[in-house]
Design an enzyme around this catalytic site. Structure first.
Site, PDB file in Angstrom:
ATOM      1  N   ASP A 185     -15.055   2.041   3.692  1.00 59.40           N
ATOM      2  CA  ASP A 185     -14.806   0.862   4.071  1.00 59.40           C
ATOM      3  C   ASP A 185     -16.013  -0.165   4.155  1.00 59.40           C
ATOM      4  O   ASP A 185     -15.820  -1.220   3.998  1.00 59.40           O
ATOM      5  CB  ASP A 185     -14.722   0.686   5.778  1.00 59.40           C
ATOM      6  CG  ASP A 185     -13.160   1.367   6.179  1.00 59.40           C
ATOM      7  OD1 ASP A 185     -12.373   1.386   4.977  1.00 59.40           O
ATOM      8  OD2 ASP A 185     -12.678   2.082   7.071  1.00 59.40           O
TER       9      ASP A 185
ATOM     10  N   ARG B 295     -12.151  -6.960   5.094  1.00 55.76           N
ATOM     11  CA  ARG B 295     -13.508  -6.808   4.568  1.00 55.76           C
ATOM     12  C   ARG B 295     -13.949  -7.556   3.573  1.00 55.76           C
ATOM     13  O   ARG B 295     -14.923  -8.005   3.230  1.00 55.76           O
ATOM     14  CB  ARG B 295     -13.424  -5.358   4.520  1.00 55.76           C
ATOM     15  CG  ARG B 295     -13.252  -4.561   5.652  1.00 55.76           C
ATOM     16  CD  ARG B 295     -13.935  -3.069   5.755  1.00 55.76           C
ATOM     17  NE  ARG B 295     -13.321  -2.270   6.568  1.00 55.76           N
ATOM     18  CZ  ARG B 295     -13.628  -2.354   8.151  1.00 55.76           C
ATOM     19  NH1 ARG B 295     -14.492  -3.303   8.650  1.00 55.76           N
ATOM     20  NH2 ARG B 295     -12.712  -1.596   8.992  1.00 55.76           N
TER      21      ARG B 295
ATOM     22  N   GLN C  62      -7.141   9.321   7.408  1.00 55.49           N
ATOM     23  CA  GLN C  62      -5.803   8.895   7.978  1.00 55.49           C
ATOM     24  C   GLN C  62      -4.665  10.220   7.695  1.00 55.49           C
ATOM     25  O   GLN C  62      -3.873  10.454   8.519  1.00 55.49           O
ATOM     26  CB  GLN C  62      -5.489   7.722   7.276  1.00 55.49           C
ATOM     27  CG  GLN C  62      -6.515   6.683   7.753  1.00 55.49           C
ATOM     28  CD  GLN C  62      -5.691   5.214   7.107  1.00 55.49           C
ATOM     29  OE1 GLN C  62      -4.974   5.374   6.260  1.00 55.49           O
ATOM     30  NE2 GLN C  62      -6.418   4.199   7.509  1.00 55.49           N
TER      31      GLN C  62
ATOM     32  N   ARG D 184       0.821  -1.081  -0.089  1.00 62.75           N
ATOM     33  CA  ARG D 184       0.084  -0.080  -0.022  1.00 62.75           C
ATOM     34  C   ARG D 184       0.652   1.309  -0.064  1.00 62.75           C
ATOM     35  O   ARG D 184       1.869   1.605   0.868  1.00 62.75           O
ATOM     36  CB  ARG D 184      -0.947  -0.028   1.099  1.00 62.75           C
ATOM     37  CG  ARG D 184      -1.796  -0.846   1.279  1.00 62.75           C
ATOM     38  CD  ARG D 184      -2.608  -1.370   2.401  1.00 62.75           C
ATOM     39  NE  ARG D 184      -3.676  -0.111   2.638  1.00 62.75           N
ATOM     40  CZ  ARG D 184      -4.101   0.245   3.713  1.00 62.75           C
ATOM     41  NH1 ARG D 184      -4.282  -0.910   4.735  1.00 62.75           N
ATOM     42  NH2 ARG D 184      -5.386   0.908   3.713  1.00 62.75           N
TER      43      ARG D 184
END
Length: 449
Positions: A330, A406, A180, A133
């Site tokens: 999310d 998820r 974030q 990421r």
């Protein structure tokens, strides 16, 4: 750059089959975003804080381990309450070893902000998913504040960050909607002389602002011509707090959708955080015709909370408003499952951020849904999904979770309405955010046996 390599974990395949309606009460795990912040801010306070309801998933435990490595004393009592003795803003110590963030992007990005304005050097490592990421969106503003950051190619982990004291206050406009990144800059500003400002053109979850103010930081939020302006005065002295962490709305999302799509279901979800920056999925499901009511509205730890009651109802496809994306970013994977069961074609776009989550959630969900027989069109910023009209999904395939919790949980919910079993290649990542997910699922099914 020398660093330790996290040990691989053997995959844990799980097969999900349709087993009838889901009924009963769900006690949610503590909100992950709030749990991270509670540990960090308590570690920067002067004195002892007490945290109830902390999510004890792997991501949050990675945050706890990192704060211990930088001097905080963090202990869990036998009754599940966490006690944190902080070191004070500016008091972080040099960690002896690399900080292993596991799968947690939130831990990594927020802790980078903390370290950036302290006179210490920290190396951040993570698992294969986290190491893929990009961290450039955090590296850019922290570099402007004076941090010296050496990252792996592509701005990825492993990454070494050398903080600067005193750091340089900045006024930074977020190029993408990211709580974030916003939080990382605000946390760097805690130990930076003067005023640090973040301008967010699109509002994002505001847990950092709420909790920093609760700990005594001098923080203001105002509307400007270019969006919300969050200002924080540096060299702060945070006061210890007693914190109650509400239930995680991102975890509630799986039961909201499962209760909506599995015939005969009736689920009560207790203590869900209803922060308006986190309720996008609830709005979208109601637009699709979901039968969801909220009761017992109250305030817990400075956050609005309610109990949610969901009953099975036929869903109708919609075009999801793109401006809702930041408040449900999310929850898109589980929304895609709801869309697969709706009548008509659902178009869900405006979610570019999904490309840089634990996995590329657009591509991963497109592949998983296609494998189980759902007609999907992939866009650069979302999916269009042709729903089954309430009929069972074909199923009968193995799907890849791509180390993404998820994805694994979303496809488990899809398995509840499939004609043939859906096998998830690796359910291990579920422990990062919802260790009791499968246990809770079993209990809801058993309640109707």
């Amino acid at each position: 750059m020398s660093h330790a390599t996290p040990l691989p974990v053997s995959p844990l395949p799980v097969s999900i089959v349709a087993r009838g309606p889901l009924r009963g009460d769900v006690t949610l795990p503590g909100d992950k975003s709030i749990s991270h912040r509670a540990l960090m801010f308590a570690s920067l306070a002067v004195g002892r804080s007490r945290i109830e309801g902390l999510l004890e998933g792997e991501d949050v435990l990675a945050t706890a381990a990192a704060m211990r490595a930088m001097g905080a004393t963090i202990e869990r009592d036998s009754d599940g309450v966490w006690q944190v003795d902080g070191v004070g803003v500016g008091g972080l110590l040099q960690p002896v070893q690399a900080l292993d963030m596991g799968n947690s992007g939130t831990s990594t990005r927020l802790l980078m902000g903390l370290v950036a304005s302290h006179p210490i050097t920290a190396t951040f490592i993570g698992d294969a998913s986290l190491s893929s990421r990009p961290m450039g969106r955090v590296i850019e503003p922290l570099t402007q504040m004076g941090a010296d950051i050496t990252a792996s190619p592509g701005g990825r982990l492993p990454l070494m960050l050398r903080g600067l004291t005193p750091a340089v206050p900045v006024e930074y406009t977020l190029p993408v909607a990211s709580a974030q990144v916003k939080s990382a800059v605000l946390l760097a500003g805690l130990n930076t002389p003067g005023i640090t400002r973040v301008i967010e053109p699109v509002p994002t979850r505001d847990h950092s602002e709420r909790m920093l103010a609760g700990f005594g930081a001098e923080l203001t939020v105002e509307e400007g011509p270019d969006g919300r302006i969050i200002s924080i005065r540096g060299e702060a002295e945070l006061q210890p707090q007693d914190i109650q962490v509400p239930g995680d709305p991102s975890s509630a999302a799986f039961w909201l959708v499962a209760g909506s799509i599995v015939p005969g279901s009736h689920i009560t979800i207790r203590n869900a955080c209803m922060n308006p920056t986190r309720t996008g999925l609830l709005q979208v499901l109601r637009m699709m015709g979901a039968d969801i009511t909220d009761t017992s509205a109250r305030t817990v730890g400075g956050e609005p909370v309610a109990d949610l009651v969901v009953r099975h109802a036929p869903l109708t496809a919609i075009e999801v408003p793109a401006d809702i994306a930041p408040s449900m970013i999310d929850e898109y994977p589980i929304l895609f499952v709801a869309a697969a069961c709706a009548t008509g074609r659902t178009v869900a776009r405006g979610a570019h951020e999904l490309r840089v989550k634990e996995s590329d959630r657009i591509a991963t969900m497109a592949a998983a849904l296609t494998a189980i027989g759902v007609s999907v069109t992939e866009h650069d910023d979302g999916l269009s999904i042709d729903g089954s009209g309430g009929a069972r999904l074909p199923g009968g395939a193995q799907v890849a979770s791509k180390l993404d919790h998820r994805i694994a949980m979303s496809m488990a919910v899809a398995g509840l309405v499939a004609r043939a079993p859906i096998c998830i290649d690796d359910a291990n990542p579920v422990a990062t955010s919802y260790p009791a997910f499968f246990e809770t699922l079993d209990a809801l099914v058993r309640a109707t046996d």
